[in-house]
Enzyme design. Sequence first.
Site, short mmCIF file in Angstrom:
data_model
loop_
_atom_site.label_atom_id
_atom_site.label_comp_id
_atom_site.label_asym_id
_atom_site.label_seq_id
_atom_site.Cartn_x
_atom_site.Cartn_y
_atom_site.Cartn_z
N ASP A 27 14.89 76.35 -13.49
CA ASP A 27 14.29 77.65 -13.84
C ASP A 27 13.20 77.50 -14.89
O ASP A 27 13.23 76.57 -15.70
CB ASP A 27 15.40 78.59 -14.35
CG ASP A 27 14.93 80.03 -14.40
OD1 ASP A 27 13.91 80.35 -13.76
OD2 ASP A 27 15.59 80.84 -15.08
N GLY A 28 12.26 78.44 -14.87
CA GLY A 28 11.24 78.49 -15.92
C GLY A 28 9.86 78.02 -15.46
O GLY A 28 8.94 77.94 -16.27
N ARG A 31 7.20 80.84 -16.16
CA ARG A 31 6.87 81.02 -17.58
C ARG A 31 6.09 79.83 -18.12
O ARG A 31 5.17 79.97 -18.93
CB ARG A 31 8.15 81.25 -18.40
CG ARG A 31 8.65 82.69 -18.31
CD ARG A 31 10.07 82.81 -18.74
NE ARG A 31 10.97 82.29 -17.73
CZ ARG A 31 12.25 82.00 -17.94
NH1 ARG A 31 12.76 82.17 -19.14
NH2 ARG A 31 13.01 81.57 -16.97
N ARG A 40 1.46 80.81 -11.16
CA ARG A 40 2.89 80.43 -11.09
C ARG A 40 3.11 79.20 -10.21
O ARG A 40 3.98 78.38 -10.47
CB ARG A 40 3.70 81.61 -10.52
CG ARG A 40 3.76 82.83 -11.43
CD ARG A 40 4.54 83.95 -10.74
NE ARG A 40 5.87 83.52 -10.36
CZ ARG A 40 6.91 83.45 -11.19
NH1 ARG A 40 6.76 83.84 -12.43
NH2 ARG A 40 8.07 83.03 -10.76
N SER A 72 16.50 80.62 -3.42
CA SER A 72 17.68 81.47 -3.24
C SER A 72 17.44 82.54 -2.18
O SER A 72 16.29 82.80 -1.79
CB SER A 72 18.03 82.14 -4.57
OG SER A 72 17.15 83.21 -4.81
N ASN A 75 14.97 84.93 -3.46
CA ASN A 75 13.58 84.51 -3.70
C ASN A 75 12.59 85.05 -2.65
O ASN A 75 11.38 85.01 -2.86
CB ASN A 75 13.46 82.98 -3.79
CG ASN A 75 14.02 82.41 -5.08
OD1 ASN A 75 14.44 81.26 -5.15
ND2 ASN A 75 14.01 83.21 -6.15
N TRP A 76 13.12 85.58 -1.54
CA TRP A 76 12.23 86.17 -0.53
C TRP A 76 11.52 87.41 -1.08
O TRP A 76 10.55 87.88 -0.50
CB TRP A 76 13.02 86.57 0.73
CG TRP A 76 13.65 85.41 1.44
CD1 TRP A 76 14.98 85.13 1.50
CD2 TRP A 76 12.99 84.38 2.19
NE1 TRP A 76 15.19 83.98 2.24
CE2 TRP A 76 13.99 83.51 2.67
CE3 TRP A 76 11.65 84.10 2.50
CZ2 TRP A 76 13.70 82.38 3.45
CZ3 TRP A 76 11.36 82.98 3.27
CH2 TRP A 76 12.38 82.14 3.73
N ARG A 201 22.67 82.74 -17.21
CA ARG A 201 23.39 83.35 -16.08
C ARG A 201 23.42 82.39 -14.90
O ARG A 201 22.72 81.39 -14.87
CB ARG A 201 22.75 84.69 -15.70
CG ARG A 201 21.29 84.58 -15.37
CD ARG A 201 20.68 85.90 -14.90
NE ARG A 201 19.25 85.76 -14.81
CZ ARG A 201 18.38 86.15 -15.73
NH1 ARG A 201 18.79 86.77 -16.81
NH2 ARG A 201 17.08 85.96 -15.57
C1 FPP Z 1 12.62 79.10 -10.73
O1 FPP Z 1 11.55 79.27 -11.62
C2 FPP Z 1 12.28 78.11 -9.74
C3 FPP Z 1 12.25 78.33 -8.39
C4 FPP Z 1 12.55 79.63 -7.80
C5 FPP Z 1 11.85 77.26 -7.47
C6 FPP Z 1 12.35 75.90 -7.76
C7 FPP Z 1 11.64 74.98 -6.87
C8 FPP Z 1 11.05 73.80 -7.21
C9 FPP Z 1 11.15 73.20 -8.55
C10 FPP Z 1 10.25 73.05 -6.22
C11 FPP Z 1 10.82 72.71 -4.88
C12 FPP Z 1 12.08 71.93 -4.89
C13 FPP Z 1 12.29 70.71 -4.35
C14 FPP Z 1 13.69 70.24 -4.23
C15 FPP Z 1 11.21 69.80 -3.92
P1 FPP Z 1 10.87 80.71 -11.74
O2 FPP Z 1 9.70 80.75 -10.84
O3 FPP Z 1 11.89 81.78 -11.50
O4 FPP Z 1 10.44 80.71 -13.24
P2 FPP Z 1 10.35 81.98 -14.21
O5 FPP Z 1 11.75 82.50 -14.39
O6 FPP Z 1 9.80 81.40 -15.47
O7 FPP Z 1 9.43 82.97 -13.57
#
Ligand code: FPP
Length: 247
Positions: A27-28, A31, A40, A72, A75-76, A201
């Site tokens: 996560d993150g 940000r 992003r 997830s 995420n859609w 969480r």
């Molecule tokens: C959460 O950060 C991250 C995701 C929803 C995507 C994670 C995916 C990858 C790191 C790349 C693909 C994976 C592989 C296995 C090659 P966020 O976007 O929710 O961050 P934020 O909370 O700061 O907005």
Amino acid sequence: MNTDKILQLKKKIDLNRIPKHVAIIMDGNGRWAKERFLPRTSGHQEGVKRVVDIVEVATKLNIKYLSLYAFSTENWKRPKNEIESLMKLLVQYLREKLDKIYKNNIKIQTMGDLSKLPIIVRKEVEKAIKKTINNSGMVLNIALNYGGRDEIICGIKKILEDVRLGKLKEEDIDGEMFSNYLYTQNMPDPDLLIRPSGELRLSNFMLYQVAYTEFWFSDVYWPDFKEEHLYEAIIDYQKRKRRFGGI
Ligand code: FPP
């Protein structure tokens, strides 16, 4: 952190008590990008680099299972261009890294409903699973279109079906047996769950499997998550007393 400090940290790890299964909520990324006035998607791009690094470190540490939350069921809801970029990154990761993954004896598995993913992603994922199916090293379990509640509901439906077909008796249903109806049926539950980025969480991740998992949270964003953070998490994990409900 300089190399000396990282080495010192690494030495503190008891190699005989490495967590068998480590799960990470990456996560993150968003940000991290925002703080740098970047889109992003740049955060996700940098996030993939950390996936490459952490897979390598985890393999060297002899972690047997590494579960990564990549996409997830929720995420859609993100903007179309972000979803497309995440899918592209996944395809790119598998295309570029599959040979190395294979040579490192890593076995790719997934959890989640792959049928809803774009065909190009499905093809690459299926190819990776097939190519690495006989590998005996670390299992890299990637959560794709995964949701913990969906997984549990799906498991219940499969159980009901098996009871209806007479393959299963209602009185035989117990916690351990229910695990066989989840995506993680051939894996032990996570010993250690890591969530960077300061959020405290679970976000619908492995809800059933984390009943007795040790949690480790950190404020660093996933694109800044380095080997030393994994070492810190493991050192902290090794200090804990796991009682699994006993005393
Ligand atoms: C959460 O950060 C991250 C995701 C929803 C995507 C994670 C995916 C990858 C790191 C790349 C693909 C994976 C592989 C296995 C090659 P966020 O976007 O929710 O961050 P934020 O909370 O700061 O907005």
